[in-house]
Design an enzyme around this catalytic site. Structure first.
Site, PDB file in Angstrom:
ATOM      1  N   LYS A   1       0.875  -1.194   0.000  1.00 53.70           N
ATOM      2  CA  LYS A   1       0.000   0.000   0.000  1.00 53.70           C
ATOM      3  C   LYS A   1       0.900   1.227   0.000  1.00 53.70           C
ATOM      4  CE  LYS A   1      -3.997   0.828   2.273  1.00 53.70           C
ATOM      5  NZ  LYS A   1      -5.018   1.010   1.250  1.00 53.70           N
TER       6      LYS A   1
HETATM    7  N1  PMP Z   1      -7.558  -2.566  -3.042  1.00 56.58           N
HETATM    8  C1  PMP Z   1      -7.087  -1.322  -2.868  1.00 56.58           C
HETATM    9  C2  PMP Z   1      -6.424  -0.639  -4.013  1.00 56.58           C
HETATM   10  C3  PMP Z   1      -7.233  -0.687  -1.622  1.00 56.58           C
HETATM   11  O1  PMP Z   1      -6.774   0.559  -1.448  1.00 56.58           O
HETATM   12  C4  PMP Z   1      -7.891  -1.355  -0.576  1.00 56.58           C
HETATM   13  C5  PMP Z   1      -8.067  -0.680   0.748  1.00 56.58           C
HETATM   14  N2  PMP Z   1      -6.975  -0.916   1.580  1.00 56.58           N
HETATM   15  C6  PMP Z   1      -8.357  -2.656  -0.808  1.00 56.58           C
HETATM   16  C7  PMP Z   1      -8.172  -3.231  -2.047  1.00 56.58           C
HETATM   17  C8  PMP Z   1      -9.020  -3.433   0.284  1.00 56.58           C
HETATM   18  O2  PMP Z   1      -8.059  -3.777   1.251  1.00 56.58           O
HETATM   19  P1  PMP Z   1      -8.449  -4.059   2.760  1.00 56.58           P
HETATM   20  O3  PMP Z   1      -9.580  -5.010   2.742  1.00 56.58           O
HETATM   21  O4  PMP Z   1      -7.215  -4.628   3.347  1.00 56.58           O
HETATM   22  O5  PMP Z   1      -8.833  -2.746   3.351  1.00 56.58           O
END
Ligand code: PMP
Length: 301
Positions: free
Chosen positions: A156
């Site tokens: 991220k």
């Molecule tokens: N894809 C992207 C590009 C994101 O930014 C997120 C949010 N973090 C997710 C998927 C979903 O991830 P998570 O379930 O870990 O929040």
């Protein structure tokens, strides 16, 4: 608002950063999005350890050394909630480089110090939906989900979100709530900040890992689906297949389980949250609140 900034709780006004910070210019930071929920005996931070672990993995991939331990950051997150008297909250840890040299390199004099911010706030609903069951309307255009390198798909990083931002902004300008992005081959990837699932003939489908951030909510939903005895398939899915779906939903920490009821103005299923979406969402809401029953998405305190 109080934040945790480089090791101590401070008023947000005192958490100052230079406008020459490396991350502002080059997108070199990493971050997390975490949710805390009100439960009978206080608050419960959902999958805190997994989120903090991903923050460290992201930092390592970008060669950023976090000058704190995982335990220290877990404690810091708790401290931010207490300092702001929050239970139902969204938590945002951000690791970034401060001002130093203005070249890309951070390890030559003057060094760019690593800074850490943890903020938290109430964030009721990521998509401003009036009624959860109505779902959202999204755009499937030809925006590609890009990663600088395949090995960075679980990272991220701040900079990657310029791509998400533009896909989302274009969808919004066209009157949609969000965008669905595709991979290089035209297969479904994910939304701008969420993963995607769809139901077709009693099977739950989601794009396989590769061109997606494999979300923590995505993993949780796969576990829930297995427990509910649903058939689940992670595979490469050509984007047009989404229009044959009976139900579509997004998953993510911020948006939790959000029904998608229209894609490119075409109605999906009945145009309301479907049976499987509802089943998964209520199991998710129960799980994040340690078993406490709440009807769909709702902040309780
Ligand atoms: N894809 C992207 C590009 C994101 O930014 C997120 C949010 N973090 C997710 C998927 C979903 O991830 P998570 O379930 O870990 O929040």
């Amino acid at each position: 608002m109080k934040v945790w900034f480089n090791g101590r709780i401070t008023a947000i006004e005192d958490a100052r950063v230079s406008c020459l910070a490396h991350t502002i210019h080059y997108g070199t930071g990493v971050f997390e999005g975490i949710r805390s929920y009100c439960v009978d005996d206080g608050h419960a931070i959902f999958k805190l350890k997994e989120h903090v672990a991903r923050l460290f993995t992201s930092a390592k991939a970008l060669k950023i050394h976090i000058p704190f331990s995982t335990e220290e950051l877990e404690l810091a997150i708790d401290m931010v909630l207490l300092a702001n008297d929050l239970s139902d909250a969204y938590i945002r840890p951000l690791v970034f480089f401060e001002r130093g040299g203005m070249g890309l390199g951070v390890n030559t004099e003057p060094l760019n110090p690593v800074m850490i911010l943890i903020a938290a706030w109430r964030w009721d609903s990521y998509f401003a939906t009036i009624e959860w069951e109505k779902g959202i309307s999204v755009q499937l255009a030809n925006w590609k989900r890009v990663f600088a390198h395949p090995s960075l798909s679980n990272v991220k990083a701040v900079g990657f979100y310029a791509n998400s931002y533009i896909a989302h902004a274009n969808a919004q300008s066209a009157g949609f709530s969000d965008a669905i992005l595709v991979d290089e081959k035209g297969n479904l990837a994910e939304a701008s900040a969420a993963n995607i699932f769809f139901v077709q003939k009693e099977t739950l489908f989601t794009p396989a890992e590769g061109a997606i951030l494999p979300g923590i909510t995505r993993g949780t939903v796969i576990d829930i689906a297995r427990e509910l005895g649903l058939r689940i398939s992670e595979e490469e899915i050509f984007h047009e297949r989404i229009f044959l779906a009976d139900e579509v939903f997004f998953t993510g920490t911020a948006c939790e389980i959000t029904p998608v009821t229209k894609i490119n103005k075409k109605t999906i299923g009945t145009g309301r949250a479907g049976r499987v979406t509802k089943q998964i969402s209520s199991a998710y809401q129960q799980l994040v609140r340690n078993g406490r029953q709440v009807p769909q998405r709702q902040l309780v305190c």
